[in-house]
Design an enzyme around this catalytic site. Structure first.
Site, PDB file in Angstrom:
ATOM      1  N   GLU A   1      -4.586 -48.905 -26.678  1.00 57.81           N
ATOM      2  CA  GLU A   1      -5.311 -48.777 -27.950  1.00 57.81           C
ATOM      3  C   GLU A   1      -5.670 -50.125 -28.561  1.00 57.81           C
ATOM      4  O   GLU A   1      -6.557 -50.206 -29.423  1.00 57.81           O
ATOM      5  CB  GLU A   1      -4.482 -47.953 -28.944  1.00 57.81           C
TER       6      GLU A   1
ATOM      7  N   CYS B   1       3.288 -45.606 -24.870  1.00 55.12           N
ATOM      8  CA  CYS B   1       4.565 -46.275 -25.116  1.00 55.12           C
ATOM      9  C   CYS B   1       5.651 -45.263 -25.510  1.00 55.12           C
ATOM     10  O   CYS B   1       6.146 -44.554 -24.657  1.00 55.12           O
ATOM     11  CB  CYS B   1       4.416 -47.395 -26.144  1.00 55.12           C
TER      12      CYS B   1
ATOM     13  N   HIS C   1      -0.076 -50.511 -23.991  1.00 60.47           N
ATOM     14  CA  HIS C   1      -0.812 -50.198 -25.224  1.00 60.47           C
ATOM     15  C   HIS C   1      -2.315 -50.344 -25.014  1.00 60.47           C
ATOM     16  O   HIS C   1      -2.911 -51.372 -25.370  1.00 60.47           O
ATOM     17  CB  HIS C   1      -0.340 -51.111 -26.359  1.00 60.47           C
TER      18      HIS C   1
END
Length: 250
Positions: free
Chosen positions: A224, A115, A222
């Site tokens: 993660e 990001c 994202h």
């Protein structure tokens, strides 16, 4: 479980913000947990590493990779040739992230940008950003609905088209991938050192890699978030940590 002695060390950039009036460094658990779950040891990196030119040369030999996280802040627009103010900036992070990208290229050290980290890779290599994607008619809505719970905000929002033959395609394959979308800004142009690895349904660049680098990958989404549950996210982090292990051995 990966043995501790075999875990590569990944430097993780931090954000600077006020916490109850105190200037503070922060990094969200989801980034640290994704690295731990993939077999790495995360090492948060403070902005003060640029206070003295001797600090980074002492630290870099301890690292096997660098991760540039997402953030609520935006890059100061003067870095990509625009004027005016931008709310929620983090100048110290800008400076450190650009230096870390430079060092990653110099050392061929594995690099992963997420990001804001993806956007830092774009700007550091001569690219530019759309500051308000939702004001550009060509693009779909890329912002999350902040009135929804986090689980809803991080749900897959749109498909991505992954370019055949690139780094991301080698990690996760080309077809069948949908990603979340929690960003206001996006790529306007790429510098000559970057390769577009994936695009959204509106043509927006969603992933990039650095030319002539063994592993330098940035994604606008994202991965993660619950990284072990999504096949593409798992492949991305496993590929990054594998590159960090190879760097450590070499």
């Amino acid at each position: 479980m990966v043995e501790l002695s075999n875990r590569p060390v990944v430097g993780v950039i931090m954000c600077r913000q006020s916490v109850k009036g105190h200037p503070s460094h922060t990094v969200q658990d989801k980034y640290l947990n994704a690295l731990l779950d993939a077999g790495a040891l995360p090492l948060p990196l403070v902005h003060g590493l640029l206070q003295d030119e001797r600090f980074l040369p002492q630290l870099l030999p301890m690292l096997d990779g660098i991760m540039l996280t997402g953030s609520p802040s935006n890059i100061e627009p003067h870095h990509y040739g625009e004027s005016g103010d931008e709310p929620h900036v983090d100048p110290g992070r800008d400076r450190l992230s650009f230096r870390l990208i430079e060092e990653s290229q110099r050392l061929s050290m594995p690099l992963l940008g997420v990001c804001r980290g993806f956007q830092e890779m774009v700007v550091a290599t001569g690219g530019s950003l759309h500051r308000r994607l939702h004001e550009v008619e060509a693009f779909i809505e890329h912002r999350e609905d902040k009135s929804q719970p986090l689980t809803a905000q991080y749900e897959p929002a749109h498909p991505v088209t992954i370019e055949p033959g690139g780094l991301l395609a080698r990690l996760g394959g080309v077809t069948g991938h949908r990603v979340n979308s929690l960003h206001m800004q996006g790529v306007k142009s790429l510098g000559p050192r970057l390769v577009a690895e994936a695009h959204g349904p509106d043509g927006l660049v969603e992933a990039i890699s650095l030319r002539e680098h063994p592993f330098a990958l940035g994604v606008q989404w994202h991965p993660e978030w619950q990284s072990r549950k999504n096949p593409l996210s798992r492949a991305l982090f496993d590929g990054f940590i594998a590159a960090c292990r190879r760097y450590h051995v070499d």
